[in-house]
Design a protein around this motif. Structure first.
Motif, PDB file in Angstrom:
ATOM      1  N   ALA A 199     173.428 100.644  86.970  1.00 31.61           N
ATOM      2  CA  ALA A 199     172.917 102.003  86.255  1.00 31.61           C
ATOM      3  C   ALA A 199     171.515 101.970  86.096  1.00 31.61           C
ATOM      4  CB  ALA A 199     173.977 102.299  85.232  1.00 31.61           C
ATOM      5  N   LEU A 200     171.126 100.518  85.394  1.00 32.33           N
ATOM      6  CA  LEU A 200     169.715 100.731  85.165  1.00 32.33           C
ATOM      7  C   LEU A 200     168.728 100.601  86.363  1.00 32.33           C
ATOM      8  CD1 LEU A 200     169.382  98.028  82.265  1.00 32.33           C
ATOM      9  CD2 LEU A 200     168.843 100.240  82.321  1.00 32.33           C
ATOM     10  N   GLY A 201     169.189 100.324  87.485  1.00 29.21           N
ATOM     11  CA  GLY A 201     168.431 100.414  88.767  1.00 29.21           C
ATOM     12  C   GLY A 201     168.438 101.507  89.318  1.00 29.21           C
ATOM     13  N   LEU A 202     169.473 102.182  89.270  1.00 33.87           N
ATOM     14  CA  LEU A 202     169.607 103.600  89.902  1.00 33.87           C
ATOM     15  C   LEU A 202     168.830 104.467  89.064  1.00 33.87           C
ATOM     16  CD1 LEU A 202     170.882 105.588  91.999  1.00 33.87           C
ATOM     17  CD2 LEU A 202     172.499 105.942  90.610  1.00 33.87           C
ATOM     18  N   GLY A 203     168.984 104.596  87.622  1.00 35.49           N
ATOM     19  CA  GLY A 203     168.293 105.339  86.678  1.00 35.49           C
ATOM     20  C   GLY A 203     166.800 105.185  86.768  1.00 35.49           C
ATOM     21  N   LEU A 204     166.406 104.042  86.794  1.00 33.66           N
ATOM     22  CA  LEU A 204     164.944 103.836  86.719  1.00 33.66           C
ATOM     23  C   LEU A 204     164.397 104.176  87.868  1.00 33.66           C
ATOM     24  CD1 LEU A 204     164.856 100.330  84.743  1.00 33.66           C
ATOM     25  CD2 LEU A 204     164.004 102.689  83.766  1.00 33.66           C
ATOM     26  N   THR A 205     164.966 103.861  88.996  1.00 36.29           N
ATOM     27  CA  THR A 205     164.418 104.151  90.223  1.00 36.29           C
ATOM     28  C   THR A 205     164.172 105.919  90.435  1.00 36.29           C
ATOM     29  OG1 THR A 205     165.432 102.201  91.381  1.00 36.29           O
ATOM     30  CG2 THR A 205     164.606 103.758  92.724  1.00 36.29           C
TER      31      THR A 205
END
Length: 261
Positions: free
Chosen positions: A43-49
């Motif tokens: 989730a962090l990877g998708l949101g930050l990207t």
């Protein structure tokens, strides 16, 4: 009846690093911990990207020299960082495998290889798209570009070696040796723009000095880098979890076949 005598702490053997590392190598413990961590990392990877892309593509200013073509860096720079970071993590897993015989290190290395190769290919492709309007050519034999191409071939060689033997342990050993030998390419990639007169621009983000980039372009780039990093970790975790479960299923099937025989 024997008495419980106090143990002298001065003669108690110190804990061995290998044993401490093997505490985290239990497949069941790894599956439990990674199952808890994986959704948050993904989730962090998708949101930050997505946030970094939206900021960089629609709100960050264009470069005064390169124009809107500079927006390719929000893909190119994070993938370039992760290409090197992925190979470094591959080398760390190789050390854990060769020195401490870490059970999960071989599986992790086997799964890092394809992911690192994909990010390196993305780095080369996005760099080619960036280089065409800036240099007038899709590819030049620049020191930085050539060393990254060598890194891509090292990834492919590791992927092929790990899967080239009937005995998986022989493949893991050969891949680990190649990964450690290829580490010498990482400082060449890093310092090639300083050692040789290349077309590739020098590093704009350094630990020893302030970044030479406008802050409105720096923040979305850092968000994209963090998002790519979390995405890299999430993909490797998912692949390693699948490899652990595949190995456990194969072991159960072999045990059942032996009992039936």
């Amino acid at each position: 009846m024997a008495r419980n005598l106090p143990v002298d702490a001065s003669i108690t053997p110190p804990p061995q690093p290998g044993r401490n590392l093997h505490r985290f190598a239990n497949p069941g413990r790894f599956l439990r911990l990674s199952g808890l961590v994986l959704p948050w990392v993904a989730a962090l990877g998708l949101g930050l990207t997505l946030t970094g892309f939206a900021w960089g593509l629609f709100f960050a200013p264009a470069d005064w020299q390169q124009g809107d073509a500079v927006r390719i860096m929000y893909v190119h720079v994070p993938s370039a960082w992760l290409a090197s970071f992925g190979y470094l993590s591959l080398a760390v897993c190789s050390v854990l495998s060769l020195v401490w015989r870490h059970p999960l290190a071989d599986l992790a290395a086997a799964e890092i290889g394809p992911v690192g190769a994909a990010f390196t290919a993305l780095c080369l492709a996005s760099g080619s798209l960036w280089g065409k309007p800036m240099w007038g050519a899709w590819w030049v034999w620049d020191a930085r570009l050539t060393s990254v191409l060598v890194l891509f071939f090292l990834y492919l060689g590791h992927v092929a070696l790990v899967r080239a033997f009937d005995d998986p342990q022989r493949g893991y050993r050969a891949g680990a040796i190649l990964a450690l030998v290829g580490v010498v390419n990482l400082p060449i990639i890093k310092f090639s723009v300083d050692w040789w007169n290349t077309l590739h621009q020098p590093s704009t983000i350094k630990f020893t000095s302030a970044p030479s980039m406008y802050v409105g372009m720096l923040w979305p780039l850092l968000l994209c880098a963090l998002g790519f990093s979390f995405g890299f970790v999430a993909i490797v975790l998912m692949r390693t979890r699948a490899a652990v479960m595949e190995r456990r299923i194969r072991g159960l099937l072999m045990a059942r076949a032996q009992e039936a025989g």
